[in-house]
Scaffold this active site. Structure first.
Site, PDB file in Angstrom:
ATOM      1  N   ARG A  40       0.832  -1.224   0.000  1.00  0.00           N
ATOM      2  CA  ARG A  40       0.000   0.000   0.000  1.00  0.00           C
ATOM      3  C   ARG A  40       0.861   1.266   0.000  1.00  0.00           C
ATOM      4  O   ARG A  40       0.507   2.257   0.646  1.00  0.00           O
ATOM      5  CB  ARG A  40      -0.951   0.055   1.206  1.00  0.00           C
ATOM      6  CG  ARG A  40      -1.890  -1.066   1.369  1.00  0.00           C
ATOM      7  CD  ARG A  40      -2.909  -1.210   0.242  1.00  0.00           C
ATOM      8  NE  ARG A  40      -3.524  -2.497   0.412  1.00  0.00           N
ATOM      9  CZ  ARG A  40      -3.020  -3.610  -0.118  1.00  0.00           C
ATOM     10  NH1 ARG A  40      -1.979  -3.563  -0.922  1.00  0.00           N
ATOM     11  NH2 ARG A  40      -3.595  -4.753   0.086  1.00  0.00           N
TER      12      ARG A  40
ATOM     13  N   SER B  99     -10.336  -0.474   4.381  1.00  0.00           N
ATOM     14  CA  SER B  99      -9.497  -0.639   5.567  1.00  0.00           C
ATOM     15  C   SER B  99      -8.890   0.694   5.974  1.00  0.00           C
ATOM     16  O   SER B  99      -8.262   1.368   5.158  1.00  0.00           O
ATOM     17  CB  SER B  99      -8.365  -1.626   5.263  1.00  0.00           C
ATOM     18  OG  SER B  99      -8.918  -2.902   5.033  1.00  0.00           O
TER      19      SER B  99
ATOM     20  N   GLU C 266      -3.956   3.613   6.591  1.00  0.00           N
ATOM     21  CA  GLU C 266      -3.937   3.371   5.142  1.00  0.00           C
ATOM     22  C   GLU C 266      -4.698   4.495   4.424  1.00  0.00           C
ATOM     23  O   GLU C 266      -4.311   4.923   3.348  1.00  0.00           O
ATOM     24  CB  GLU C 266      -4.576   2.012   4.826  1.00  0.00           C
ATOM     25  CG  GLU C 266      -4.619   1.711   3.340  1.00  0.00           C
ATOM     26  CD  GLU C 266      -5.082   0.285   3.038  1.00  0.00           C
ATOM     27  OE1 GLU C 266      -4.755  -0.635   3.816  1.00  0.00           O
ATOM     28  OE2 GLU C 266      -5.776   0.117   2.023  1.00  0.00           O
TER      29      GLU C 266
END
Ligand SMILES: Cc1cc2nc3c(=O)[nH]c(=O)nc-3n(C[C@H](O)[C@H](O)[C@H](O)COP(=O)(O)OP(=O)(O)OC[C@H]3O[C@@H](n4cnc5c(N)ncnc54)[C@H](O)[C@@H]3O)c2cc1C
Length: 305
Positions: free
Chosen positions: A173, A226, A297
């Site tokens: 990510r 998320s 994130e």
């Protein structure tokens, strides 16, 4: 406070508007206004737009806003919204080309329809191809940059450059420039190499993965996927649930009962400040109870109200 002067530009085919609420451009359905918002008609139009902006104009990029929290005070300068329902997908020289403004699920289906496999994971990532490139989006064992052959980037000055994965430092990510710097410019398109295979099996797998998501994620409520990255060898959701935080609410924002790493906005009435306070509360509680520092994130942009 200095007033923002709306850019006054010529010859554009896209749509420029001012003082626009960004709540409808983000999947959390929360947040303040953009001073100006531009929906480019296509890549050349976007280049022309950027060339006409003064260097003093702050530019923020959004795809489908499915990984972004906009603070209640909104975003100064111009927000460029890349999502474009008419964005191009094509097969070129054995590669699949996608405009950055194409939705990732469309790319997944396009690849399957053209006899490619392994793009299925993108079917459940509700962002744009540009957002998937910026985030190195991934799930179920797949990751965007594993399949990238080259990308087209538009610089802030409005010039196109083509780059390859070796120009980037790519992680979980995370995508930075190879020299470690933050990404510069906007992705406008990408060429992918997905393995040739059984397209009908790929289509079946897309259905299967989507069913799995419906069963495990609060997809009916505004959310941004998320909130935290998974720490090495563990799951953020497991730690959050262990701390008894499922269902914990601040203002209109709540930790999902269905998936503890999701924060939902059930009534569509949450302030961005509620969501941000809940993110901070979850991070602090997990740190105190388990010693694990969760990393965010989701991206947070703009000013507090
Ligand atoms: C229900 C749900 C499920 C999700 N599941 C997953 C998952 O399984 N895996 C996963 O990785 N993510 C997941 N996400 C998060 C999100 O969908 C991905 O990160 C997605 O790739 C973001 O794309 P976007 O266009 O919405 O990006 P945005 O939120 O609009 O932007 C995210 C970042 O990318 C930058 N950006 C966007 N477009 C460009 C561009 N063209 N050029 C340069 N920078 C750009 C923005 O400036 C911002 O910093 C999920 C989200 C939701 C709501």
């Amino acid at each position: 406070m200095m007033m923002h002067e709306p850019p006054n530009l010529v010859g554009l085919r896209g749509r420029l508007t001012h003082r626009v609420s960004l709540a409808k451009y983000t999947s959390w359905r929360a947040g303040g206004i953009a001073d100006s918002l531009y929906l480019p008609a296509d890549r050349d139009d976007l280049a022309s737009f950027l060339r006409q902006l003064t260097v003093f104009e702050a530019v923020t990029v959004l795809g489908l806003g499915s990984n972004t929290l906009v603070r209640d005070g909104g975003v100064r300068g111009t927000v460029i919204v890349m999502h474009n329902p008419g964005a191009a997908l094509a097969v070129m020289d054995g590669l699949i080309y996608a405009d950055a403004g194409a939705a990732s699920p469309k790319l997944a289906r396009f690849a399957a329809t053209h006899g490619c496999v392994e793009a299925e994971f993108l079917a459940g990532v509700p962002g744009t191809v540009g957002g998937a490139l910026a985030m190195n989006a991934g799930c179920y064992g797949g990751e965007t940059w594993r399949y990238v052959v080259r990308v087209e980037v538009l610089t802030r000055k409005g010039e196109f450059v083509v780059r390859t994965p070796s120009d980037y430092a790519i992680g979980y990510r995370s995508v930075r420039r190879a020299d470690g710097g933050a990404l510069d410019g906007l992705f406008t398109g990408a060429w992918f190499r997905f393995p040739q295979g059984d397209g009908s099996r790929a289509r079946a797998r897309i259905k299967e993965l989507l069913a799995r998501r419906i069963a495990t994620q609060p997809l009916a409520l505004p959310n941004a996927g998320s909130v935290f990255r998974n720490p090495p060898g563990d799951h953020a959701a497991r730690l959050i649930e262990f701390c008894g935080l499922k269902g914990h609410a601040i203002g209109g924002a709540r930790v999902s009962e269905k998936h503890a790493n999701f924060i939902v906005n059930p009534q569509g009435a949450a302030k961005a400040a509620d969501i941000e306070a809940l993110i901070a509360h979850v991070r602090e509680t997990v740190r105190v109870r388990t010693g694990v520092e969760l990393e965010q994130e989701v991206r947070i942009v703009g000013e507090a109200a």
